[in-house]
Scaffold this active site. Structure first.
Site, PDB file in Angstrom:
ATOM      1  CD  GLU A 255      -2.111   2.079   1.443  1.00  0.00           C
ATOM      2  OE1 GLU A 255      -1.798   2.898   0.548  1.00  0.00           O
ATOM      3  OE2 GLU A 255      -2.311   2.393   2.618  1.00  0.00           O
ATOM      4  CB  CYS A 289      -1.141   7.088   1.217  1.00  0.00           C
ATOM      5  SG  CYS A 289      -2.287   6.003   2.047  1.00  0.00           S
TER       6      CYS A 289
END
Ligand code: ADP
Length: 486
Positions: A255, A289
């Site tokens: 990720e 993110c």
């Protein structure tokens, strides 16, 4: 919280015990709001990590024999422990990571929600029955735990980035060795200690603290007992881990960084869009993110949007996140502030205008003023790099084709936001944006209920939801042959 007294005593948590590590070296953990050292934790060596992996192997063999229902019951107790200690965990998150208390409380609930979710999923790891190609054969498909897993996690969500991996792994019947970020190891240690209090068997969750992140990563990649690596962090390190684990053909979930476009069309509810940007850009001071990294606003509403956003940004309260009134904490460290300064400087040198902010807030601490830049274009670093800072760069666009092309013009593919009232546009952009997640008229969508993850260079694999467990199981077919017919 019986084990947590040792939390700040120079130890890591391995095999259900607080351990100082073979060489008894420590490293400090700082409060980014004050610069003070709040604790020391063990700086572990390769031998320590190897012994944690040995313990994880033994623990996993027993754990995989337990039924899903038994695993579920233990995970549910861990969820209860996390929620009972919500205030203490939130205070710790704010202390070592800097986010405001309200956000830290939100993270505890979010982090615990994965434990609750995967406790429920532990009972539903279903297989299949496949009709055979001949009348004397049948196939059964079962999902089995991968085995010992390793996780490397970042500092921006010190709890949730761990629970969404560990709870899925444990539900599936795996064990886990976690290397948390060296910036935020305390929350990880407390979460693991609470798991032990909840009855999670020793050795199933191990927290290795070390300054030698590359050494730990190499060991995970090379160790034959590690069957799976799950990483959340930078694209650079994700690529290193994928490469490093290739010779052993380990399963890898990544990720990684995003470069989220946030598109506001001329038919959008502008007030709602502005609230969405505030949430998607300034939450955790821009350090997620999925933060809006490029804000594309239609020419017809551009000026009104910038004015409205500026008013909202002026209301943000900077300060130490431990104070209830504060909603903008510090950045994680000085390096992050320097990067923010460099991005603004580069953008201004290429023609961007600072509408507000643009500078560090206090000289001796790591705050950066919430910032809005206009006249931004694709030549600027800020268009191509994940800022991880409270900087909102605003681009102007005139038509749908142009903005779709600009939005997809990046190697990243994690998250995209669109604000529109046109259903056709929702579908056409929802389907054409090259990302793993599209938010329509919403600024924050992360939940344990829906899959989280990216495409392109933002990674592989999904966390949370019914798909999250797939990362920790192998599919096996068992063929029943020679069956007699009546
Ligand atoms: P950031 O720059 O946001 O801290 P990183 O990718 O560097 O992002 O950090 C995420 C996690 O990866 C942290 O736990 C960090 O210690 C770890 N890490 C950093 N470098 C390496 C590496 N070479 N190998 C394995 N893990 C690493």
């Amino acid at each position: 919280m019986k084990g947590c007294d040792e939390l700040k005593n120079g130890c890591a948590f391995v095999n259900g015990l607080w351990t100082p590590g073979i060489r008894r070296q420590v490293f400090p953990v700082m409060n980014p709001a004050t610069g003070e050292v709040i604790a020391e934790v063990a700086d572990m060596e390769t031998e320590d990590i190897e012994s944690a992996l040995d313990g994880a192997v033994t623990a996993q063999r027993k754990w995989q024999e337990r039924t899903g229902k038994e695993r579920a019951a233990i995970l549910r107790l861990w969820h209860t422990k996390l929620m009972e200690n919500k205030e203490a965990l939130a205070a710790l998150i704010t202390e070592e990571q800097g986010k405001p208390l309200a956000e830290a409380r939100g993270e505890v609930e979010f982090g615990a929600s994965f434990v609750e979710w995967f406790a429920e999923e532990a009972k539903r790891i279903y297989g299949d029955l496949i009709p055979g190609p001949a009348s004397d054969r049948r196939f059964v498909v079962v999902k089995q735990p991968i085995g010992v897993c390793a996780a490397i996690t970042p500092w921006n969500f010190p709890l949730a980035m761990i629970t969404r991996k560990v709870a899925a792994a444990l539900a599936a019947g795996c064990s886990m060795v976690v290397k948390p970020s060296e910036e935020t190891p305390l929350t990880a240690l407390m979460a693991a200690s609470l798991a032990t209090d909840a009855g999670v068997p020793d050795g199933l969750i191990n927290v290795i603290t070390t300054l030698d992140a590359a050494g730990a990563g190499d060991l995970f990649c090379q160790h034959e007992k590690v069957r799976k690596i799950s990483f959340t962090g930078s694209t650079r390190v994700g690529k290193l881990l994928l490469e490093g684990s290739a010779p052993g053909l380990k399963k890898v979930s990544l990720e990684l960084g995003g470069n989220a476009p946030f598109i506001i069309f001329d038919d959008a509810d502008l007030d709602r869009a502005i609230d969405g940007v505030v949430a998607a850009k300034y939450r955790n001071s821009g350090q997620t993110c999925v933060c809006a990294n490029r804000i594309f606003v239609h020419d017809a509403v551009h000026d009104e949007f910038v004015e409205g956003l500026s008013r909202k940004v002026a209301e943000l309260q900077l300060g130490n996140g431990a104070e209830e009134s504060v909603n903008q904490g510090p950045l994680i460290n000085e390096r992050a502030v320097k990067k923010a300064e460099a991005l603004v400087e580069d953008a201004c040198a290429r023609g961007a205008k600072v509408v507000c902010g643009g500078r560090r807030w206090r000289t001796n601490h790591a705050w950066f003023e919430p910032t809005i830049l206009t006249s931004v274009d694709r030549s600027m670093r800020i268009a191509n790099e994940e800022a991880f800072a409270p900087i909102a760069p605003v681009f102007r666009f005139r038509n749908d084709k142009e903005v779709l092309e600009m939005a997809n013009d990046t190697a990243a593919g994690l998250m995209a936001y669109i604000y529109t009232s046109d259903v056709s546009r929702m579908w056409s952009f929802g389907e054409r944006l090259e990302v793993g997640m599209v938010a329509i008229n919403e600024g924050v969508i992360a939940t344990e209920l829906a899959p989280f993850g990216g495409v392109k260079e933002s990674g592989m694999g999904r966390e949370g939801s019914k798909y999250g467990i797939d990362e920790y199981v192998e599919i096996k077919q068992i063929c029943f042959g020679g069956l007699r017919t009546l």
